[in-house]
Each structure stands twice: as C-alpha cells, then as structure tokens.
Design a protein around this motif. Structure first.
Motif, PDB file in Angstrom:
ATOM      1  N   THR A   4     -29.500  24.317 -40.392  1.00  0.00           N
ATOM      2  CA  THR A   4     -28.542  25.352 -40.763  1.00  0.00           C
ATOM      3  C   THR A   4     -28.475  26.426 -39.672  1.00  0.00           C
ATOM      4  N   THR A   5     -27.496  27.297 -39.798  1.00  0.00           N
ATOM      5  CA  THR A   5     -27.373  28.417 -38.861  1.00  0.00           C
ATOM      6  C   THR A   5     -28.615  29.286 -38.921  1.00  0.00           C
ATOM      7  N   ARG A   6     -29.148  29.492 -40.107  1.00  0.00           N
ATOM      8  CA  ARG A   6     -30.370  30.302 -40.258  1.00  0.00           C
ATOM      9  C   ARG A   6     -31.543  29.665 -39.511  1.00  0.00           C
ATOM     10  N   GLN A   7     -31.677  28.356 -39.610  1.00  0.00           N
ATOM     11  CA  GLN A   7     -32.760  27.660 -38.903  1.00  0.00           C
ATOM     12  C   GLN A   7     -32.569  27.757 -37.387  1.00  0.00           C
ATOM     13  N   ALA A   8     -31.323  27.638 -36.936  1.00  0.00           N
ATOM     14  CA  ALA A   8     -31.037  27.748 -35.504  1.00  0.00           C
ATOM     15  C   ALA A   8     -31.368  29.154 -34.999  1.00  0.00           C
ATOM     16  N   GLU A   9     -31.014  30.183 -35.776  1.00  0.00           N
ATOM     17  CA  GLU A   9     -31.327  31.562 -35.409  1.00  0.00           C
ATOM     18  C   GLU A   9     -32.838  31.783 -35.357  1.00  0.00           C
ATOM     19  N   GLN A  10     -33.546  31.209 -36.316  1.00  0.00           N
ATOM     20  CA  GLN A  10     -35.003  31.345 -36.333  1.00  0.00           C
ATOM     21  C   GLN A  10     -35.618  30.687 -35.096  1.00  0.00           C
ATOM     22  N   ALA A  11     -35.131  29.512 -34.735  1.00  0.00           N
ATOM     23  CA  ALA A  11     -35.621  28.817 -33.541  1.00  0.00           C
ATOM     24  C   ALA A  11     -35.331  29.637 -32.287  1.00  0.00           C
ATOM     25  N   SER A  12     -34.165  30.266 -32.235  1.00  0.00           N
ATOM     26  CA  SER A  12     -33.819  31.112 -31.090  1.00  0.00           C
ATOM     27  C   SER A  12     -34.798  32.276 -30.984  1.00  0.00           C
ATOM     28  N   GLY A  13     -35.127  32.867 -32.112  1.00  0.00           N
ATOM     29  CA  GLY A  13     -36.092  33.971 -32.129  1.00  0.00           C
ATOM     30  C   GLY A  13     -37.471  33.547 -31.662  1.00  0.00           C
ATOM     31  N   GLN A  14     -37.832  32.303 -31.935  1.00  0.00           N
ATOM     32  CA  GLN A  14     -39.136  31.799 -31.506  1.00  0.00           C
ATOM     33  C   GLN A  14     -39.193  31.588 -29.991  1.00  0.00           C
ATOM     34  N   ARG A  15     -38.041  31.451 -29.343  1.00  0.00           N
ATOM     35  CA  ARG A  15     -38.016  31.272 -27.892  1.00  0.00           C
ATOM     36  C   ARG A  15     -38.181  32.589 -27.139  1.00  0.00           C
ATOM     37  N   VAL A  16     -38.300  33.696 -27.867  1.00  0.00           N
ATOM     38  CA  VAL A  16     -38.483  34.996 -27.236  1.00  0.00           C
ATOM     39  C   VAL A  16     -39.739  34.997 -26.370  1.00  0.00           C
ATOM     40  N   SER A  17     -40.742  34.216 -26.739  1.00  0.00           N
ATOM     41  CA  SER A  17     -41.972  34.161 -25.950  1.00  0.00           C
ATOM     42  C   SER A  17     -41.727  33.503 -24.587  1.00  0.00           C
ATOM     43  N   MET A  18     -40.612  32.771 -24.467  1.00  0.00           N
ATOM     44  CA  MET A  18     -40.302  32.070 -23.221  1.00  0.00           C
ATOM     45  C   MET A  18     -39.244  32.768 -22.385  1.00  0.00           C
ATOM     46  N   ARG A  19     -38.303  33.454 -23.047  1.00  0.00           N
ATOM     47  CA  ARG A  19     -37.164  34.000 -22.308  1.00  0.00           C
ATOM     48  C   ARG A  19     -36.550  35.185 -23.026  1.00  0.00           C
ATOM     49  N   LYS A  20     -35.756  35.913 -22.254  1.00  0.00           N
ATOM     50  CA  LYS A  20     -34.914  36.976 -22.810  1.00  0.00           C
ATOM     51  C   LYS A  20     -33.486  36.625 -22.447  1.00  0.00           C
ATOM     52  N   LEU A  21     -32.594  36.789 -23.399  1.00  0.00           N
ATOM     53  CA  LEU A  21     -31.181  36.561 -23.131  1.00  0.00           C
ATOM     54  C   LEU A  21     -30.648  37.757 -22.367  1.00  0.00           C
ATOM     55  N   GLY A  22     -29.935  37.483 -21.313  1.00  0.00           N
ATOM     56  CA  GLY A  22     -29.411  38.568 -20.484  1.00  0.00           C
ATOM     57  C   GLY A  22     -27.914  38.665 -20.588  1.00  0.00           C
ATOM     58  N   SER A  23     -27.305  38.731 -19.459  1.00  0.00           N
ATOM     59  CA  SER A  23     -25.859  38.891 -19.394  1.00  0.00           C
ATOM     60  C   SER A  23     -25.149  37.693 -20.010  1.00  0.00           C
ATOM     61  N   ASN A  24     -23.992  37.955 -20.568  1.00  0.00           N
ATOM     62  CA  ASN A  24     -23.135  36.897 -21.089  1.00  0.00           C
ATOM     63  C   ASN A  24     -21.726  37.239 -20.622  1.00  0.00           C
ATOM     64  N   ILE A  25     -21.248  36.464 -19.674  1.00  0.00           N
ATOM     65  CA  ILE A  25     -19.971  36.756 -19.035  1.00  0.00           C
ATOM     66  C   ILE A  25     -18.978  35.646 -19.363  1.00  0.00           C
ATOM     67  N   LEU A  26     -17.752  36.016 -19.667  1.00  0.00           N
ATOM     68  CA  LEU A  26     -16.689  35.038 -19.849  1.00  0.00           C
ATOM     69  C   LEU A  26     -15.680  35.253 -18.736  1.00  0.00           C
ATOM     70  N   MET A  27     -15.454  34.202 -17.962  1.00  0.00           N
ATOM     71  CA  MET A  27     -14.511  34.271 -16.855  1.00  0.00           C
ATOM     72  C   MET A  27     -13.455  33.193 -17.032  1.00  0.00           C
ATOM     73  N   GLN A  28     -12.327  33.373 -16.398  1.00  0.00           N
ATOM     74  CA  GLN A  28     -11.291  32.352 -16.401  1.00  0.00           C
ATOM     75  C   GLN A  28     -10.971  31.983 -14.961  1.00  0.00           C
ATOM     76  N   GLU A  29     -10.965  30.682 -14.705  1.00  0.00           N
ATOM     77  CA  GLU A  29     -10.667  30.179 -13.385  1.00  0.00           C
ATOM     78  C   GLU A  29      -9.191  30.383 -13.068  1.00  0.00           C
ATOM     79  N   LEU A  30      -8.910  30.717 -11.839  1.00  0.00           N
ATOM     80  CA  LEU A  30      -7.527  30.782 -11.364  1.00  0.00           C
ATOM     81  C   LEU A  30      -7.358  29.681 -10.333  1.00  0.00           C
ATOM     82  N   THR A  31      -6.373  28.838 -10.555  1.00  0.00           N
ATOM     83  CA  THR A  31      -6.099  27.719  -9.656  1.00  0.00           C
ATOM     84  C   THR A  31      -4.942  28.113  -8.761  1.00  0.00           C
ATOM     85  N   LEU A  32      -5.163  28.033  -7.468  1.00  0.00           N
ATOM     86  CA  LEU A  32      -4.111  28.409  -6.521  1.00  0.00           C
ATOM     87  C   LEU A  32      -3.042  27.329  -6.469  1.00  0.00           C
ATOM     88  N   ARG A  33      -1.808  27.766  -6.469  1.00  0.00           N
ATOM     89  CA  ARG A  33      -0.675  26.838  -6.380  1.00  0.00           C
ATOM     90  C   ARG A  33      -0.417  26.489  -4.912  1.00  0.00           C
TER      91      ARG A  33
END
Length: 149
Positions: A118-147
C-alpha cells in the motif's frame, strides 16, 4: 496528494508558457519530453547499501512504469566531481506528459498492485531509508528540441 498538486501546478504552467500556433511556426524550438531530476545525498558509508535499493526496488518501479508507457526512460548518475552541498547521486526520469489527477490515482493503484504494498507501506519503507540517504532537490525540466533551419 502532494503529487497531484504539483502535477496540477505544472500543467497550468506548461499551458501558460506554450507558444501560440502562429508563434510556434516561427520558433526555433519545439517542446519535448519532461525530465524529473531528484538529487540524493548519501549518508557516509551507505553508498553500497543505497545502490542495493536502487538496483532492486527503484529499478523494479521504473521498469514497471516504463512497461506501462508512463515513462520513456530513466537514468542514474553519480556526481563524480561533487562540490560542497551538491547531491551524490541523481535519479532522472523522462516522460512525455504529466498525468491528470484521475490517471495519477490509477497509476498509483497499479503500482501498489505490482509491488504488492500500500501507499502507507511504501511511505514507511521510504522513511526507513533515511539511515542511507536524504532526499534533496527535485527539479522538473522540459527538453527543448531545436528545429532545422
């Protein structure tokens, strides 16, 4: 809920920035895929443990999303020449579009079924990974393709 709010805000921003039909023909670029880039700070002595998670659970999640057509690919990049305060690792996901709220809920349900948790179990597992890592920046970018000129 947080994902839904972010998706809604990004969708609104995308429409606001989209060129009009007349200006799109004159533009030297076309909008392309989105790239989500998450910076991960690995705790000292935990790189191998975190990479075990990435090689197993993270890869299964991403491969499932790719098999469903939700993403077109993903990358894992290590920051080789890391400067102070920069992430150690970048988890990058490429996708063509941001899903609406209903589609996101359907995707979440399909992911839960695939992972057998469940989502709750996934969140709990994410919290358990705190001993290994910290979540940092989260960036959303969009690619621009040149014509072609």
């Amino acid at each position: 809920m947080k994902k839904l709010l972010i998706a809604a805000a990004l969708s609104a921003a995308t429409f606001a920035l989209a060129p009009t039909a007349a200006s799109a023909q004159a533009s030297s670029y076309a909008p392309g895929n989105f790239w989500s880039v998450q910076g991960i700070y690995i705790e000292p002595g935990q790189f191998e443990n975190y990479m075990d998670f990435v090689a197993d659970r993270y890869r299964r999640n991403q491969d499932f999303a790719k098999s469903q057509g939700w993403i077109s690919g993903y990358r894992i990049l290590v920051n080789v020449n890391k400067r102070m305060d920069e992430p150690d690792l970048y988890l990058i996901t490429e996708f063509a579009r941001i899903p609406d709220a209903k589609e996101q809920m359907d995707r979440d349900a399909a992911m839960e079924k695939n992972l057998r948790e469940t989502t709750r179990q996934a969140e709990q597992a994410s919290g358990q990974r705190v001993s290994m890592r910290k979540l940092g920046s989260n960036i959303l970018m969009q690619e621009l393709t040149l014509r072609a000129k």
